[in-house]
Scaffold this motif. Structure first.
Motif, PDB file in Angstrom:
ATOM      1  N   GLY A 178      47.656  44.817  35.875  1.00 44.12           N
ATOM      2  CA  GLY A 178      48.469  43.796  36.528  1.00 44.12           C
ATOM      3  C   GLY A 178      47.669  42.884  37.448  1.00 44.12           C
ATOM      4  O   GLY A 178      48.165  41.848  37.889  1.00 44.12           O
ATOM      5  N   LEU A 179      46.430  43.270  37.754  1.00 41.18           N
ATOM      6  CA  LEU A 179      45.595  42.442  38.627  1.00 41.18           C
ATOM      7  C   LEU A 179      45.205  41.155  37.911  1.00 41.18           C
ATOM      8  O   LEU A 179      45.010  41.156  36.697  1.00 41.18           O
ATOM      9  CB  LEU A 179      44.310  43.184  39.009  1.00 41.18           C
ATOM     10  CG  LEU A 179      44.433  44.348  39.968  1.00 41.18           C
ATOM     11  CD1 LEU A 179      43.057  44.990  40.152  1.00 41.18           C
ATOM     12  CD2 LEU A 179      44.965  43.892  41.306  1.00 41.18           C
ATOM     13  N   PRO A 180      45.085  40.055  38.653  1.00 40.97           N
ATOM     14  CA  PRO A 180      44.597  38.828  38.006  1.00 40.97           C
ATOM     15  C   PRO A 180      43.156  39.038  37.556  1.00 40.97           C
ATOM     16  O   PRO A 180      42.367  39.650  38.267  1.00 40.97           O
ATOM     17  CB  PRO A 180      44.690  37.766  39.107  1.00 40.97           C
ATOM     18  CG  PRO A 180      44.802  38.511  40.377  1.00 40.97           C
ATOM     19  CD  PRO A 180      45.371  39.863  40.067  1.00 40.97           C
ATOM     20  N   PRO A 181      42.815  38.577  36.358  1.00 37.98           N
ATOM     21  CA  PRO A 181      41.451  38.793  35.849  1.00 37.98           C
ATOM     22  C   PRO A 181      40.419  38.019  36.663  1.00 37.98           C
ATOM     23  O   PRO A 181      40.656  36.888  37.075  1.00 37.98           O
ATOM     24  CB  PRO A 181      41.522  38.281  34.415  1.00 37.98           C
ATOM     25  CG  PRO A 181      42.696  37.378  34.373  1.00 37.98           C
ATOM     26  CD  PRO A 181      43.656  37.838  35.424  1.00 37.98           C
ATOM     27  N   ASN A 182      39.304  38.663  36.911  1.00 36.87           N
ATOM     28  CA  ASN A 182      38.195  38.048  37.632  1.00 36.87           C
ATOM     29  C   ASN A 182      36.895  38.376  36.939  1.00 36.87           C
ATOM     30  O   ASN A 182      36.710  39.490  36.448  1.00 36.87           O
ATOM     31  CB  ASN A 182      38.121  38.556  39.079  1.00 36.87           C
ATOM     32  CG  ASN A 182      39.220  37.986  39.925  1.00 36.87           C
ATOM     33  OD1 ASN A 182      39.245  36.805  40.179  1.00 36.87           O
ATOM     34  ND2 ASN A 182      40.147  38.833  40.344  1.00 36.87           N
ATOM     35  N   VAL A 183      35.989  37.417  36.931  1.00 39.47           N
ATOM     36  CA  VAL A 183      34.665  37.602  36.360  1.00 39.47           C
ATOM     37  C   VAL A 183      33.662  36.991  37.323  1.00 39.47           C
ATOM     38  O   VAL A 183      33.875  35.894  37.841  1.00 39.47           O
ATOM     39  CB  VAL A 183      34.551  36.904  34.977  1.00 39.47           C
ATOM     40  CG1 VAL A 183      33.131  36.988  34.454  1.00 39.47           C
ATOM     41  CG2 VAL A 183      35.509  37.512  33.981  1.00 39.47           C
ATOM     42  N   LEU A 184      32.585  37.718  37.583  1.00 34.55           N
ATOM     43  CA  LEU A 184      31.467  37.171  38.334  1.00 34.55           C
ATOM     44  C   LEU A 184      30.387  36.834  37.327  1.00 34.55           C
ATOM     45  O   LEU A 184      29.948  37.705  36.575  1.00 34.55           O
ATOM     46  CB  LEU A 184      30.934  38.194  39.348  1.00 34.55           C
ATOM     47  CG  LEU A 184      29.627  37.795  40.033  1.00 34.55           C
ATOM     48  CD1 LEU A 184      29.866  36.629  40.984  1.00 34.55           C
ATOM     49  CD2 LEU A 184      29.027  38.977  40.757  1.00 34.55           C
ATOM     50  N   ARG A 185      30.006  35.574  37.267  1.00 36.27           N
ATOM     51  CA  ARG A 185      28.937  35.161  36.354  1.00 36.27           C
ATOM     52  C   ARG A 185      27.688  34.871  37.168  1.00 36.27           C
ATOM     53  O   ARG A 185      27.720  34.125  38.131  1.00 36.27           O
ATOM     54  CB  ARG A 185      29.338  33.917  35.574  1.00 36.27           C
ATOM     55  CG  ARG A 185      28.151  33.353  34.775  1.00 36.27           C
ATOM     56  CD  ARG A 185      28.554  32.350  33.764  1.00 36.27           C
ATOM     57  NE  ARG A 185      29.213  33.057  32.662  1.00 36.27           N
ATOM     58  CZ  ARG A 185      29.793  32.452  31.646  1.00 36.27           C
ATOM     59  NH1 ARG A 185      29.823  31.144  31.588  1.00 36.27           N
ATOM     60  NH2 ARG A 185      30.352  33.150  30.677  1.00 36.27           N
ATOM     61  N   ALA A 186      26.597  35.482  36.754  1.00 36.25           N
ATOM     62  CA  ALA A 186      25.305  35.208  37.377  1.00 36.25           C
ATOM     63  C   ALA A 186      24.398  34.593  36.327  1.00 36.25           C
ATOM     64  O   ALA A 186      24.415  35.008  35.170  1.00 36.25           O
ATOM     65  CB  ALA A 186      24.705  36.486  37.931  1.00 36.25           C
ATOM     66  N   GLU A 187      23.643  33.611  36.744  1.00 34.26           N
ATOM     67  CA  GLU A 187      22.735  32.917  35.842  1.00 34.26           C
ATOM     68  C   GLU A 187      21.363  32.813  36.491  1.00 34.26           C
ATOM     69  O   GLU A 187      21.261  32.530  37.680  1.00 34.26           O
ATOM     70  CB  GLU A 187      23.243  31.506  35.530  1.00 34.26           C
ATOM     71  CG  GLU A 187      24.591  31.467  34.857  1.00 34.26           C
ATOM     72  CD  GLU A 187      25.082  30.053  34.585  1.00 34.26           C
ATOM     73  OE1 GLU A 187      24.324  29.087  34.845  1.00 34.26           O
ATOM     74  OE2 GLU A 187      26.213  29.922  34.126  1.00 34.26           O
ATOM     75  N   VAL A 188      20.327  33.067  35.709  1.00 35.38           N
ATOM     76  CA  VAL A 188      18.959  32.870  36.166  1.00 35.38           C
ATOM     77  C   VAL A 188      18.269  31.976  35.147  1.00 35.38           C
ATOM     78  O   VAL A 188      18.255  32.286  33.959  1.00 35.38           O
ATOM     79  CB  VAL A 188      18.198  34.207  36.299  1.00 35.38           C
ATOM     80  CG1 VAL A 188      16.726  33.962  36.609  1.00 35.38           C
ATOM     81  CG2 VAL A 188      18.820  35.063  37.387  1.00 35.38           C
TER      82      VAL A 188
END
Length: 199
Positions: A178-188
């Motif tokens: 039920g939690l809103p979806p979250n994504v942490l994107r890291a880029e190098v």
């Protein structure tokens, strides 16, 4: 609490990205939260495409039927062992054996040509690549994070640069749908170069 979650994941991620084999690293690192997951419709503008049909880099060389069978076996193994995160020694040996067989069937000579941006018309590695298997400890250690799980891992190669992209999701997200979806994107962003005397 969410800030410490992001920091812990980001530190683990940066250590992975900075130790990736085969690339010289430039100081361009950025991470940003993403508030939606990749859509099945392929309209998510945050996610790299798994296959760009408009690409001029698509092979025009027909793939031998035995290569298609081997690719299917390889992708099934990769999925069964979560890209290597849940692999066993025997699974790693089976993957290595299949990769060796596929190498013998590969029609592309010098697959790394032009990766450093030097004047060649054809760069076989140019494009966006999704990681489907790894045996590298630095990548596998990302799976040990108790707070964040690896979603997609990509590398975008646009000679002479390569961008390593890792999407991380909170582990609790799979337990509490039920939690809103979250994504942490890291880029190098790194500078790509061809390794000498390497297969």
């Amino acid at each position: 609490q969410s800030r410490s979650l992001l920091c812990a994941g980001f530190l683990l991620l940066v250590s992975f990205l900075m130790s990736a084999d085969g690339f010289q690293h430039a100081p361009s690192i950025k991470a940003r939260p993403i508030t939606r997951l990749h859509s099945d419709a392929g309209t998510d503008d945050y996610a790299p495409s798994d296959c760009d049909d408009s690409s001029e880099m698509l092979s025009t060389t027909p793939t031998p039927p035995e290569a298609e069978v081997l690719k299917s076996k390889l992708l099934n193994l990769c999925a069964s062992y979560d890209r290597g995160y849940g692999s066993t020694p025997s699974a790693r040996r089976r993957v290595d054996d299949i990769v060796t067989e596929l190498t013998d069937l590969n029609p592309t000579m010098d697959g790394a040509r032009g990766i450093d941006g030097t004047g060649t018309a054809s760069v076989p590695l140019e494009g966006i690549w999704r990681m489907v298997w790894t045996a590298a400890f630095d990548v596998l250690s990302l799976g040990a994070n108790p707070l964040l799980a690896c979603a997609a891992i990509y590398q975008k190669i646009d000679p002479p640069t390569a961008v390593n992209i890792i999407d991380l999701v909170p582990r609790i997200q799979s337990l509490l749908p039920g939690l809103p979806p979250n994504v942490l994107r890291a880029e190098v962003t790194t500078t790509a170069y061809s390794r000498v005397n390497m297969p």
